[in-house]
Each structure stands twice: as C-alpha cells, then as structure tokens.
Design an enzyme around this catalytic site. Structure first.
Site, PDB file in Angstrom:
ATOM      1  N   GLU A  21     -13.632 -24.676  -4.395  1.00 20.29           N
ATOM      2  CA  GLU A  21     -13.414 -25.521  -3.222  1.00 20.29           C
ATOM      3  C   GLU A  21     -14.633 -26.391  -2.927  1.00 20.29           C
ATOM      4  O   GLU A  21     -14.499 -27.545  -2.511  1.00 20.29           O
ATOM      5  CB  GLU A  21     -13.037 -24.658  -2.026  1.00 20.29           C
ATOM      6  CG  GLU A  21     -11.665 -24.017  -2.215  1.00 20.29           C
ATOM      7  CD  GLU A  21     -11.465 -22.743  -1.431  1.00 20.29           C
ATOM      8  OE1 GLU A  21     -12.241 -22.462  -0.510  1.00 20.29           O
ATOM      9  OE2 GLU A  21     -10.517 -22.006  -1.755  1.00 20.29           O
ATOM     10  N   GLU A  41      -7.658 -16.475  -4.670  1.00 24.71           N
ATOM     11  CA  GLU A  41      -7.464 -15.818  -3.377  1.00 24.71           C
ATOM     12  C   GLU A  41      -5.993 -15.730  -2.979  1.00 24.71           C
ATOM     13  O   GLU A  41      -5.619 -14.921  -2.139  1.00 24.71           O
ATOM     14  CB  GLU A  41      -8.288 -16.491  -2.275  1.00 24.71           C
ATOM     15  CG  GLU A  41      -7.957 -17.938  -1.988  1.00 24.71           C
ATOM     16  CD  GLU A  41      -8.861 -18.920  -2.706  1.00 24.71           C
ATOM     17  OE1 GLU A  41      -9.353 -19.852  -2.065  1.00 24.71           O
ATOM     18  OE2 GLU A  41      -9.057 -18.777  -3.914  1.00 24.71           O
TER      19      GLU A  41
END
Length: 124
Positions: A21, A41
C-alpha cells in the site's frame, strides 16, 4: 525489503499489506526481479488500509484491482510490470540504486514542476 527514496519506491523482495500500500502511494515503483506484491490481509477478513483499494484501482484499473484484492494472491515483479503496478524492472539487488538515480533526476530543484505534474496527472 522496501526502501523509500524521494517519490520513488524500490522493492527488492516482498511488498505485502502495508508495504504494498505504501508503494501504491508513491509516484514511481521500481522492482527487482525477485519482488512480490500482494494484499494478503483479505485472508483475515479485512480490506486493505491506507487507501490501498482506491490507489490500486487507479494504478491498474478496477477489474484487475478487484481480482488482486478479492483473491489475496501475490504477483511477481514481472506480472506487476505487465499490469502497470511497477514502472521499471531491474536485476536483483539493484532496485534501491535505480531509485536513487531517479531521485537525483527529480531532485529538489524541480520541486514545483514535480508537484504540478502530480496534480495534473492525478486530478486532471
């Protein structure tokens, strides 16, 4: 291992979850041939944070972004380059040096130009 240099991001190894990210938030991503990218995740039942869903969709398009996010799969450096997640591939161990070279080319002397370019390419 990931290193942040100026507005470029060098990946020599794994960029997963937050590391991935963070790479999305940078202007240019440079990856060594051994790099892997992913958002695992989702396997924990959570969505990517730090704007990962929005930034990834802007980088590679909504369809490809959904595929990566829904599956939680990792992609190789080569595949990341093919789908537009990475702008440059380099041999193993050379990503950080390539990012430093780019940082020198886009140094503080061109800060205003860089900021205007960012605004125009992101906002139109």
């Amino acid at each position: 291992m990931c290193h942040l240099t100026s507005n470029s991001f060098a990946v020599n190894g794994f960029a997963l979850e937050g590391g991935c990210e963070l790479a999305f938030a940078c202007d240019v991503r440079i990856a060594a041939m051994n790099a892997k990218f992913g958002l695992p995740e989702v396997g924990l039942g959570i969505i990517p944070g730090y704007g990962g869903t929005q930034r990834l969709a802007k980088l590679i398009g909504p369809g490809k972004a959904k595929k990566l996010i829904f599956s939680g799969e990792q992609v190789s450096a080569e595949e990341a380059y093919q789908i537009g997640l990475v702008e440059k591939l380099v041999p193993v161990g050379e990503a950080f040096q390539a990012a430093k070279v780019l940082a020198r080319k886009t140094s503080y002397r061109h800060r205003l130009r860089n900021e205007l370019t960012r605004r125009l390419t992101v906002r139109g």
